[in-house]
Design a protein around this motif. Structure first.
Motif, PDB file in Angstrom:
ATOM      1  N   ARG A 103       4.699   5.004  -4.899  1.00 41.33           N
ATOM      2  CA  ARG A 103       4.367   3.609  -4.518  1.00 41.33           C
ATOM      3  C   ARG A 103       3.621   3.593  -3.180  1.00 41.33           C
ATOM      4  O   ARG A 103       2.641   2.874  -2.998  1.00 41.33           O
ATOM      5  N   ALA A 104       4.096   4.422  -2.237  1.00 44.85           N
ATOM      6  CA  ALA A 104       3.470   4.471  -0.902  1.00 44.85           C
ATOM      7  C   ALA A 104       2.055   5.058  -0.994  1.00 44.85           C
ATOM      8  O   ALA A 104       1.132   4.572  -0.333  1.00 44.85           O
ATOM      9  N   TYR A 105       1.870   6.069  -1.825  1.00 47.47           N
ATOM     10  CA  TYR A 105       0.528   6.645  -2.009  1.00 47.47           C
ATOM     11  C   TYR A 105      -0.412   5.605  -2.637  1.00 47.47           C
ATOM     12  O   TYR A 105      -1.590   5.528  -2.287  1.00 47.47           O
ATOM     13  N   HIS A 106       0.124   4.790  -3.551  1.00 43.96           N
ATOM     14  CA  HIS A 106      -0.694   3.734  -4.174  1.00 43.96           C
ATOM     15  C   HIS A 106      -1.198   2.760  -3.093  1.00 43.96           C
ATOM     16  O   HIS A 106      -2.377   2.379  -3.090  1.00 43.96           O
ATOM     17  N   LEU A 107      -0.300   2.390  -2.180  1.00 40.22           N
ATOM     18  CA  LEU A 107      -0.717   1.494  -1.084  1.00 40.22           C
ATOM     19  C   LEU A 107      -1.736   2.196  -0.180  1.00 40.22           C
ATOM     20  O   LEU A 107      -2.681   1.566   0.305  1.00 40.22           O
ATOM     21  N   GLN A 108      -1.562   3.519   0.008  1.00 40.11           N
ATOM     22  CA  GLN A 108      -2.525   4.263   0.835  1.00 40.11           C
ATOM     23  C   GLN A 108      -3.873   4.358   0.132  1.00 40.11           C
ATOM     24  O   GLN A 108      -4.926   4.350   0.773  1.00 40.11           O
ATOM     25  N   ASP A 109      -3.868   4.436  -1.197  1.00 38.71           N
ATOM     26  CA  ASP A 109      -5.135   4.432  -1.946  1.00 38.71           C
ATOM     27  C   ASP A 109      -5.899   3.129  -1.692  1.00 38.71           C
ATOM     28  O   ASP A 109      -7.114   3.070  -1.803  1.00 38.71           O
ATOM     29  N   GLN A 110      -5.128   2.048  -1.340  1.00 41.21           N
ATOM     30  CA  GLN A 110      -5.767   0.752  -1.100  1.00 41.21           C
ATOM     31  C   GLN A 110      -6.021   0.484   0.381  1.00 41.21           C
ATOM     32  O   GLN A 110      -6.356  -0.623   0.758  1.00 41.21           O
ATOM     33  N   GLY A 111      -5.790   1.516   1.233  1.00 40.10           N
ATOM     34  CA  GLY A 111      -6.186   1.377   2.633  1.00 40.10           C
ATOM     35  C   GLY A 111      -5.084   1.445   3.669  1.00 40.10           C
ATOM     36  O   GLY A 111      -5.366   1.553   4.854  1.00 40.10           O
ATOM     37  N   ALA A 112      -3.812   1.344   3.257  1.00 40.66           N
ATOM     38  CA  ALA A 112      -2.724   1.426   4.251  1.00 40.66           C
ATOM     39  C   ALA A 112      -2.624   2.864   4.771  1.00 40.66           C
ATOM     40  O   ALA A 112      -3.019   3.792   4.065  1.00 40.66           O
ATOM     41  N   ASP A 113      -2.096   3.022   5.996  1.00 38.44           N
ATOM     42  CA  ASP A 113      -1.819   4.392   6.430  1.00 38.44           C
ATOM     43  C   ASP A 113      -0.383   4.745   6.016  1.00 38.44           C
ATOM     44  O   ASP A 113       0.351   3.906   5.483  1.00 38.44           O
ATOM     45  N   THR A 114       0.018   5.985   6.292  1.00 36.01           N
ATOM     46  CA  THR A 114       1.307   6.466   5.761  1.00 36.01           C
ATOM     47  C   THR A 114       2.504   5.687   6.317  1.00 36.01           C
ATOM     48  O   THR A 114       3.499   5.472   5.621  1.00 36.01           O
ATOM     49  N   VAL A 115       2.386   5.225   7.564  1.00 37.52           N
ATOM     50  CA  VAL A 115       3.481   4.464   8.171  1.00 37.52           C
ATOM     51  C   VAL A 115       3.490   3.029   7.637  1.00 37.52           C
ATOM     52  O   VAL A 115       4.531   2.499   7.219  1.00 37.52           O
ATOM     53  N   GLU A 116       2.308   2.405   7.602  1.00 35.70           N
ATOM     54  CA  GLU A 116       2.211   1.020   7.081  1.00 35.70           C
ATOM     55  C   GLU A 116       2.715   0.947   5.641  1.00 35.70           C
ATOM     56  O   GLU A 116       3.388  -0.015   5.250  1.00 35.70           O
ATOM     57  N   ALA A 117       2.395   1.962   4.853  1.00 36.95           N
ATOM     58  CA  ALA A 117       2.802   1.948   3.436  1.00 36.95           C
ATOM     59  C   ALA A 117       4.320   1.942   3.329  1.00 36.95           C
ATOM     60  O   ALA A 117       4.903   1.146   2.582  1.00 36.95           O
ATOM     61  N   ASN A 118       4.991   2.804   4.099  1.00 33.91           N
ATOM     62  CA  ASN A 118       6.461   2.803   4.091  1.00 33.91           C
ATOM     63  C   ASN A 118       6.996   1.427   4.484  1.00 33.91           C
ATOM     64  O   ASN A 118       7.907   0.889   3.848  1.00 33.91           O
ATOM     65  N   GLU A 119       6.401   0.868   5.545  1.00 30.00           N
ATOM     66  CA  GLU A 119       6.910  -0.412   6.057  1.00 30.00           C
ATOM     67  C   GLU A 119       6.709  -1.538   5.050  1.00 30.00           C
ATOM     68  O   GLU A 119       7.586  -2.373   4.857  1.00 30.00           O
ATOM     69  N   ARG A 120       5.563  -1.525   4.364  1.00 28.66           N
ATOM     70  CA  ARG A 120       5.327  -2.576   3.358  1.00 28.66           C
ATOM     71  C   ARG A 120       6.328  -2.490   2.215  1.00 28.66           C
ATOM     72  O   ARG A 120       6.631  -3.479   1.555  1.00 28.66           O
ATOM     73  N   LEU A 121       6.861  -1.288   1.985  1.00 23.59           N
ATOM     74  CA  LEU A 121       7.864  -1.120   0.929  1.00 23.59           C
ATOM     75  C   LEU A 121       9.281  -1.410   1.436  1.00 23.59           C
ATOM     76  O   LEU A 121      10.258  -1.303   0.698  1.00 23.59           O
TER      77      LEU A 121
END
Ligand SMILES: Nc1nc2c(ncn2[C@@H]2O[C@H](COP(=O)(O)OP(=O)(O)OP(=O)(O)O)[C@@H](O)[C@H]2O)c(=O)[nH]1
Ligand SMILES: [Zn+2]
Length: 204
Positions: A103-121
């Motif tokens: 899920r976090a990699y999917h958000l990173q594919d859309q532009g989030a960085d690794t920390v932002e992706a975790n936080e959005r989840l």
């Protein structure tokens, strides 16, 4: 998390023949292993790696991170030295698990960085706990380490359990166009020591 020792077997690898020691977290059923090579009885600080599980990098050749490259380099360094330990910790995705990492990699594919992706989840940037290392090292009678890592939190966590880290050994391998942004984010947001010149570590 406390762990109990289960059993030991031989583990031949392309780098050398290791002993593999299995441990279990009674509370969660999680299984961790330590690979050792050479004399465990000596008091000389032991070359060591605590490696967090990364199925994509360690087993599936992913170039999104540096894990697979670090795993190989750590085993190679231990074999070269003829003595050392690699603790392989089953805390995939910095503790969020494989499916959440996807899920976090999917958000990173859309532009989030690794920390932002975790936080959005809804997760903190890093949920890992290294307390099982204390039990594993105690069981094996290992007291002091030369730790291969670029991660200041690991050094701090292990030291806080009374493990003597006599040296921090940089582990800079595997940078490529697919993980450049990820590594830069680890450096800027998670504090990893990733400069090319390594006189950046005055406290160890
Ligand atoms: N949540 C999440 N986990 C990731 C991501 N990329 C890699 N991981 C996980 O991060 C862990 C490795 O953490 P890193 O911070 O790269 O390295 P480290 O092991 O803490 O530090 P070093 O000792 O320097 O390698 C493994 O559990 C990987 O599965 C990501 O984008 N999101
Ligand atoms: Zn990885």
């Amino acid at each position: 998390m406390a762990v109990r020792y289960i059993q030991t077997c031989r583990l031949p690898t392309p780098f050398g023949v290791f002993d593999m020691h299995g441990f279990e977290e009674p509370d969660t059923g999680k299984e961790h292993v330590a690979l050792t090579l050479g004399d465990l009885d000596s008091d000389e600080p032991m070359l060591a790696r605590t490696h967090s599980e990364c199925l994509t990098g360690d087993a599936l050749y992913s170039m999104r991170c540096d894990c697979g490259y670090q795993l190989e380099e750590a085993l190679r360094s231990i074999a070269r030295e003829g003595r050392g330990i690699l603790m392989y910790l089953r805390q995939e995705g910095r503790g969020i698990g494989l499916l959440n990492k996807i899920r976090a990699y999917h958000l990173q594919d859309q532009g989030a960085d690794t920390v932002e992706a975790n936080e959005r989840l809804g997760f903190a940037a890093d949920l890992r706990d290294y307390s099982m290392c204390k039990d594993m090292l105690e069981h094996l009678g290992i007291r002091s380490l030369r730790l291969m890592t670029n991660n200041p939190r690991k050094v701090k966590a292990l030291s806080s359990y009374g493990i003597d880290i006599t040296e921090r050994v940089p582990l800079h391998v595997g940078r490529n166009p697919h993980n450049e942004h990820y590594l830069d984010t680890k450096q800027s947001k998670l504090g990893h020591w990733l400069e090319t010149h390594q006189d950046d570590d005055p406290e160890i």
